[in-house]
Structures are given as structure tokens and as C-alpha cells.
Design a protein around this motif. Structure first.
Motif, PDB file in Angstrom:
ATOM      1  N   ARG A 169     -25.713  19.220  -6.083  1.00  0.00           N
ATOM      2  CA  ARG A 169     -24.602  18.272  -6.213  1.00  0.00           C
ATOM      3  C   ARG A 169     -23.259  18.852  -5.749  1.00  0.00           C
ATOM      4  NH1 ARG A 169     -28.322  15.026  -6.454  1.00  0.00           N
ATOM      5  NH2 ARG A 169     -28.983  14.066  -8.365  1.00  0.00           N
ATOM      6  N   HIS A 198     -24.423  12.286 -17.506  1.00  0.00           N
ATOM      7  CA  HIS A 198     -23.219  12.542 -16.708  1.00  0.00           C
ATOM      8  C   HIS A 198     -22.059  11.649 -17.152  1.00  0.00           C
ATOM      9  CE1 HIS A 198     -25.460  14.505 -13.095  1.00  0.00           C
ATOM     10  NE2 HIS A 198     -26.259  14.468 -14.145  1.00  0.00           N
ATOM     11  N   SER A 236     -20.162  15.568 -16.221  1.00  0.00           N
ATOM     12  CA  SER A 236     -20.562  16.589 -15.245  1.00  0.00           C
ATOM     13  C   SER A 236     -19.352  17.018 -14.421  1.00  0.00           C
ATOM     14  CB  SER A 236     -21.633  16.042 -14.304  1.00  0.00           C
ATOM     15  OG  SER A 236     -21.856  16.947 -13.230  1.00  0.00           O
ATOM     16  N   THR A 257     -19.602  18.349 -11.524  1.00  0.00           N
ATOM     17  CA  THR A 257     -19.987  18.363 -10.117  1.00  0.00           C
ATOM     18  C   THR A 257     -20.585  17.058  -9.605  1.00  0.00           C
ATOM     19  OG1 THR A 257     -22.127  19.275 -10.753  1.00  0.00           O
ATOM     20  CG2 THR A 257     -20.414  20.860 -10.090  1.00  0.00           C
ATOM     21  N   ASP A 258     -21.007  16.157 -10.493  1.00  0.00           N
ATOM     22  CA  ASP A 258     -21.672  14.924 -10.075  1.00  0.00           C
ATOM     23  C   ASP A 258     -21.247  13.780 -10.984  1.00  0.00           C
ATOM     24  OD1 ASP A 258     -23.347  13.042  -8.945  1.00  0.00           O
ATOM     25  OD2 ASP A 258     -25.183  13.838  -9.846  1.00  0.00           O
ATOM     26  N   ARG A 259     -20.273  13.029 -10.530  1.00  0.00           N
ATOM     27  CA  ARG A 259     -19.674  11.990 -11.376  1.00  0.00           C
ATOM     28  C   ARG A 259     -20.547  10.751 -11.529  1.00  0.00           C
ATOM     29  NH1 ARG A 259     -17.167   7.909  -8.455  1.00  0.00           N
ATOM     30  NH2 ARG A 259     -17.151   8.311  -6.223  1.00  0.00           N
ATOM     31  N   CYS A 292     -15.333  13.606 -12.031  1.00  0.00           N
ATOM     32  CA  CYS A 292     -16.140  14.692 -12.591  1.00  0.00           C
ATOM     33  C   CYS A 292     -15.339  15.236 -13.778  1.00  0.00           C
ATOM     34  CB  CYS A 292     -16.354  15.790 -11.553  1.00  0.00           C
ATOM     35  SG  CYS A 292     -17.463  15.319 -10.206  1.00  0.00           S
ATOM     36  N   THR A 294     -18.701  12.512  -3.898  1.00  0.00           N
ATOM     37  CA  THR A 294     -19.888  12.577  -4.752  1.00  0.00           C
ATOM     38  C   THR A 294     -20.559  11.217  -4.758  1.00  0.00           C
ATOM     39  OG1 THR A 294     -18.433  12.202  -6.639  1.00  0.00           O
ATOM     40  CG2 THR A 294     -19.146  14.454  -6.263  1.00  0.00           C
TER      41      THR A 294
END
Length: 174
Positions: free
Chosen positions: A15, A116, A134, A136-138, A144, A172
Motif C-alpha cells: 500500500r 482501516h 491506517s 498508508t491505505d485510507r 490516512c 491511495t
């Protein structure tokens, strides 16, 4: 007073290539770093172990054998007078408070991940449920995220959801 840094669902390197610099900058400020699973790569575990005063982590559904060998499914600790637990999955949002209160009657705070989606609620029994989202990965979230908080005298205070800026040159998944 125990300063906490909470994250989950880093999914590296799928991610993102690395943890956001804003999150890495928080590591030395935290007395305890908590990761609620779905690391995906062992390098992230090694990084957090090397840069954290204390790390509490669990494996998630996307974590392979090497991470599962090093991390439990459920972790528990007493921090600042609070009985805290960490788990990756708690099931769907509907009925979450009831399920978690029944499964973890001995906890004051439960940190979880998987969705997430940031979450902060309190069950009828007084169990506080926290999902840091998260970093790194919304997914379908606008940002995020990660959480910071303070545990002291049996209370959890200063709970702050930190929104990270979009990564340059990459969007993302929506």
C-alpha cells in the motif's frame, strides 16, 4: 504517564513503500507503540522494534507465517493503570460493542484494526474501543490516520486522531 502511539494496517510495501515520515517522527516521543496487525512485511516489525521504547503488536489476516511466528493474535498489557488489549479483527461494525465487551470483559481499552476506519466508542460495560485507521491505505476514508493517547492513573486521555497528508506522486485506493 505513558505516551501511546497507535497504528494498524500498514500493509507495506503493497500500500506504500514506507511508513509516512510524520508517523516515524512520533516513534521516539512514544513510551509504547501499538500495532494492531496487517503489517504484511517483516521489515516494518523490525523497524518498529528497533525504534520503539516498547512495542506491542499482533498479527492480522494478511500477515504470513514469519509474522505470525513472532506476534500473537491477541496482546495484553497494563499501561498507566489501564488494562489494554490489542487484536486485529473484531467483526462488523454492527454489534461490535456488545461482541467486544463479551469477549474482553477484563479490559479497559481494546485497540483493533482491519477496517482501516478510525473508531472511538465506549461499550455499556465501559470498555473503550479504538481503531487508529491506517497510515498508508485510507480506503474510503478521506485521510490516512494514526492515533496518539496518554494512559495515566487508570485513565486514557489526550486521544488524538492524526490525519496524514496525501503522499506525493501517488494516490491511495479510493
Amino acid at each position: 504517564m505513558v505516551r501511546l502511539l497507535l497504528m494498524s494496517d500498514t500493509h507495506l510495501p503493497k500500500r506504500a513503500r514506507e511508513l509516512p515520515p510524520e508517523l516515524v517522527a512520533e516513534l521516539p516521543r512514544a513510551d509504547v507503540v501499538i500495532h494492531a496487525g496487517d503489517w504484511v512485511d517483516v521489515a516494518t516489525l523490525d523497524l518498529l522494534e528497533s525504534r520503539s521504547a516498547r512495542l506491542i503488536g499482533v498479527h492480522g489476516n494478511n500477515d504470513g507465517a514469519e509474522l505470525r511466528a513472532r506476534l500473537p493474535e491477541v496482546a495484553r498489557a497494563e499501561l498507566g493503570g489501564l488494562r489494554l488489549g490489542v487484536v486485529h479483527e473484531t467483526g462488523g461494525a454492527r454489534g461490535r460493542e456488545r461482541r467486544c465487551a463479551e469477549r474482553f470483559p477484563d479490559l479497559d481499552v481494546l485497540v483493533f484494526g482491519h477496517s482501516h476506519i478510525p473508531w472511538d466508542s465506549v461499550t455499556d460495560t465501559g470498555l473503550r474501543l479504538l481503531n487508529p485507521g491506517s497510515p498508508t491505505d485510507r480506503r474510503r476514508q478521506p485521510h490516512c490516520t494514526y492515533l496518539t493517547a496518554t494512559a495515566s492513573g487508570g485513565d486514557l486521555t489526550d486521544v488524538v486522531l492524526h490525519r496524514l497528508p496525501p503522499r506525493a506522486g501517488r494516490t491511495t485506493r479510493a
